[in-house]
Design a protein around this motif. Sequence first.
Motif, short mmCIF file in Angstrom:
data_model
loop_
_atom_site.label_atom_id
_atom_site.label_comp_id
_atom_site.label_asym_id
_atom_site.label_seq_id
_atom_site.Cartn_x
_atom_site.Cartn_y
_atom_site.Cartn_z
N THR A 1 2.19 1.83 0.88
CA THR A 1 2.62 0.54 0.53
C THR A 1 3.55 -0.12 1.67
O THR A 1 4.42 0.58 1.96
CB THR A 1 3.22 0.28 -0.77
N LEU A 2 3.27 -1.19 1.98
CA LEU A 2 4.15 -2.11 3.13
C LEU A 2 4.77 -3.34 2.56
O LEU A 2 4.22 -3.98 1.91
CB LEU A 2 3.26 -2.24 4.16
N ASP A 3 6.06 -3.04 2.87
CA ASP A 3 7.05 -4.44 2.55
C ASP A 3 7.08 -5.35 3.70
O ASP A 3 7.79 -4.97 4.47
CB ASP A 3 8.23 -3.82 1.95
N GLY A 4 6.70 -6.50 3.33
CA GLY A 4 7.02 -7.58 4.22
C GLY A 4 7.82 -8.81 3.68
O GLY A 4 7.58 -9.93 4.01
N ARG A 5 8.60 -8.63 2.93
CA ARG A 5 9.37 -9.44 1.94
C ARG A 5 10.32 -10.11 3.04
O ARG A 5 10.99 -9.27 3.85
CB ARG A 5 10.05 -8.61 0.92
N GLU A 6 10.65 -11.28 2.81
CA GLU A 6 11.80 -11.96 3.60
C GLU A 6 12.92 -11.38 3.46
O GLU A 6 13.40 -10.88 2.12
CB GLU A 6 11.43 -13.65 3.30
N THR A 7 14.06 -11.49 4.23
CA THR A 7 15.17 -11.17 4.19
C THR A 7 16.43 -12.37 4.27
O THR A 7 16.16 -13.49 4.85
CB THR A 7 15.71 -10.07 5.31
N ALA A 8 17.37 -12.07 3.57
CA ALA A 8 18.56 -13.12 3.59
C ALA A 8 19.37 -13.09 4.89
O ALA A 8 19.42 -11.91 5.46
CB ALA A 8 19.65 -13.06 2.38
N PRO A 9 19.91 -14.25 5.63
CA PRO A 9 20.76 -13.96 6.55
C PRO A 9 21.88 -12.85 6.22
O PRO A 9 22.30 -12.80 5.15
CB PRO A 9 21.32 -15.42 6.90
N ILE A 10 22.31 -12.16 7.47
CA ILE A 10 23.48 -11.31 7.21
C ILE A 10 24.65 -11.96 6.48
O ILE A 10 25.50 -11.41 5.88
CB ILE A 10 23.72 -10.56 8.67
N ALA A 11 24.80 -13.17 6.91
CA ALA A 11 26.13 -14.04 6.53
C ALA A 11 25.76 -14.42 5.20
O ALA A 11 26.91 -15.02 4.43
CB ALA A 11 26.45 -15.02 7.56
N ALA A 12 24.94 -14.52 4.53
CA ALA A 12 24.56 -15.01 3.26
C ALA A 12 25.53 -14.14 1.99
O ALA A 12 25.79 -12.92 2.32
CB ALA A 12 23.21 -14.86 2.77
N THR A 13 25.82 -15.06 1.15
CA THR A 13 27.01 -14.47 0.17
C THR A 13 26.23 -14.52 -1.28
O THR A 13 25.29 -15.55 -1.57
CB THR A 13 28.35 -15.02 0.28
N GLY A 14 26.96 -14.16 -2.11
CA GLY A 14 26.68 -14.22 -3.54
C GLY A 14 26.45 -15.46 -4.36
O GLY A 14 25.89 -15.86 -5.30
N THR A 15 27.40 -16.33 -3.72
CA THR A 15 27.63 -17.67 -4.19
C THR A 15 26.82 -18.90 -3.44
O THR A 15 26.99 -19.85 -3.27
CB THR A 15 29.00 -18.18 -4.19
N ARG A 16 25.67 -18.37 -2.69
CA ARG A 16 24.77 -19.26 -1.89
C ARG A 16 24.38 -20.41 -2.55
O ARG A 16 24.34 -21.48 -1.62
CB ARG A 16 23.77 -18.36 -1.14
N PHE A 17 24.16 -20.25 -3.84
CA PHE A 17 23.40 -21.40 -4.56
C PHE A 17 24.24 -22.06 -5.37
O PHE A 17 23.81 -22.77 -6.27
CB PHE A 17 22.13 -20.93 -5.07
N LEU A 18 25.57 -21.77 -5.36
CA LEU A 18 26.47 -22.31 -6.13
C LEU A 18 27.67 -23.34 -5.61
O LEU A 18 27.91 -23.24 -4.34
CB LEU A 18 27.41 -21.45 -6.80
N ASP A 19 27.98 -24.35 -6.20
CA ASP A 19 28.97 -25.48 -5.70
C ASP A 19 30.27 -24.67 -5.68
O ASP A 19 30.46 -23.65 -6.27
CB ASP A 19 28.67 -26.73 -6.24
N GLU A 20 31.38 -25.52 -5.30
CA GLU A 20 32.70 -25.11 -5.25
C GLU A 20 33.23 -24.60 -6.65
O GLU A 20 34.12 -23.82 -6.95
CB GLU A 20 33.56 -25.95 -4.91
N GLU A 21 32.54 -25.27 -7.74
CA GLU A 21 33.10 -24.87 -9.13
C GLU A 21 32.43 -23.84 -9.98
O GLU A 21 32.56 -23.59 -11.01
CB GLU A 21 32.82 -26.40 -10.21
N GLY A 22 31.45 -23.23 -8.96
CA GLY A 22 30.66 -22.20 -9.62
C GLY A 22 29.45 -22.52 -10.17
O GLY A 22 28.85 -21.71 -10.91
N ASP A 23 29.10 -23.71 -10.33
CA ASP A 23 27.89 -24.31 -10.99
C ASP A 23 26.59 -24.25 -9.84
O ASP A 23 26.81 -24.19 -8.62
CB ASP A 23 28.11 -25.88 -11.37
N ARG A 24 25.53 -24.36 -10.49
CA ARG A 24 24.18 -24.34 -9.53
C ARG A 24 24.06 -25.62 -8.81
O ARG A 24 24.40 -26.66 -9.19
CB ARG A 24 22.81 -24.16 -10.27
N LEU A 25 23.86 -25.39 -7.50
CA LEU A 25 23.66 -26.78 -6.66
C LEU A 25 22.36 -27.30 -7.40
O LEU A 25 21.48 -26.74 -7.99
CB LEU A 25 23.34 -26.33 -5.11
#
Length: 589
Positions: free
Chosen positions: A102-126
């Motif tokens: 089995t071969l994995d060609g799944r995409e990767t996040a940028p090294i600089a990505a963080t756990g709040t990538r998809f959240l705004d400053e209040e912690g709500d989803r963009l």
Amino acid sequence: MFKPLIALSPLALFISACVDAPTTVTSTPDPVAANSEGAVSSADPRATAAGEAILAKGGSATDAAIAVMLALTVVEPQSSGIGGGGFMVRAGGEGGEDGVTTLDGRETAPIAATGTRFLDEEGDRLPRELRVTSGLSVGVPGNLALAAKAHEKYGNLPWAQLFEPAIALARDGFVVNRRLHASLSGRKEHAGKTEAARAIFFGADGEALPVGAKVKVPELAETLERIAADGVGVFYEDSAEEFAAYVAGETPQDGLMTAGDVMEYQAKEREPACVRYRVYKVCGMGPPSSGGVAVGQMLGQLERFDLAAMGPQSVQFWHLFLESQRVAYADRELYIGDEDFVEVPVDGLLDRSYIASRSALIDPDKALEEALPGTPPGAPLARADGDEPVENGTTHFAVVDANGNAVSYTSTIEGAWGSGLHWGGFYLNNELTDFSMTPEVDGKPVANRVQGGKRPRSSMAPTIVFDEKGEVVLVIGAAGGPTIPVQVARSIIGVLDFGMSAEDALNLPLIMAFGQVVITEEGSVVADLVDELKQRGHEQIRVIAPRGKTNALRRIDGGWEAAGDPRIAPLLSYEPDQEPASESAVNAP
């Protein structure tokens, strides 16, 4: 150069996004019985022809699968391509343990990505459109690296030959079929987000090109010609800085993609996820995909029941199938992630004793009030459930060659038209939206949270089934986001337990539990059993338009039966005098 929304539940997002099907299920064409030279099944006949041409030249199953993936980049741009990633399951004498690789060609996040990538400053989803149609969602594509790694190990023909069919389609042109037209029309803003894409697929009036129109993609032809001549280094090295700069320029916050992210990408060989089911061995993809584990658990939980005696018309079978899903998916949400970053107890999840204990939770007469995750051997502690991403831009294809080698390959750009970003003649994925949006729940980390360099969890389930003699009898996979393991398990049961042809097994209805809510297809046998299912405790059942997209090869006497999902068969016509595709067919993944 290569040239805020209302928050919806995962079920609501699935129903609103996964609309890749005609409103009625029709019969498929007669199955194709191929001779011993091999067979190909894919979601587009032009991609199937590309694979068959490679087999005819003496290519291996791997060679042909790569050619199919490349051709689908051209003719099925809304679903997959070299701007995305995939998983390959291969069976053959040169493979790993028991001949399965089995071969994995799944995409990767940028090294600089963080756990709040998809959240705004209040912690709500963009807002969803910002999360999806921007560089925030784009992972480093893996399909080209996967293809190169697979070809190096299992290819017969020269690398450049595998590109010839796709290059010809892109350079000389291909005809818009009903499915492509419907997807373009239904997602005009998404598919036509960039000027380059609008110039290819839309007319001067801003409308999608009609069914029967001929499309040429010279920039993609040039891209493919360069990679064919000089290898994948053209993308991962020569163009790394330019590609990363384009994605970074479309990224409004969090870690930006860099040239280093692109240059450091690697496709990886993973351990297969295999289970015994009756006399058969079923092998699929392990983490970061949840597909192999989910399919294995569902089948294992159902093994104690005499499904063959029940048959596909039985409310008893469909009740048991629903319960097996609920139990398996409870484990999936808690435990599965990228095993390079989180501990995933795959062996424990597929342990026969553990699966038997999970099966014991299933009451043949009554639905569970709540399906909770178990504690498999080796389970990590202090982990929280995440949310359920929705994937809808995916394709699957299956290939068997003259030597009996088999490839099951699922390829994706995540959502229909991916991120909508278009570079080098192809669409870029929005795969990073497959991460859980929230990194922690009640102070506990989520296995599928965003981390730099990590691969998001997937539902893809490319699968190969072996008989008691070790011979491949079924090569199968599907598209359709979280429904993928369900489609695959359902079809495997159809072939192995009900004795169906692949064609008939793929035509079995989709029925899936999203927590306490069940969806199924109108016009199906299950739709006629709704009242009886409610009596067994499945109180919330929604009957929706048919959807699904499964492809398979089944061994038959003298060759192989090649089958495609009947739900998309009516959409593959490109005759301009056909009736327009229905709205329920829009955004075919």
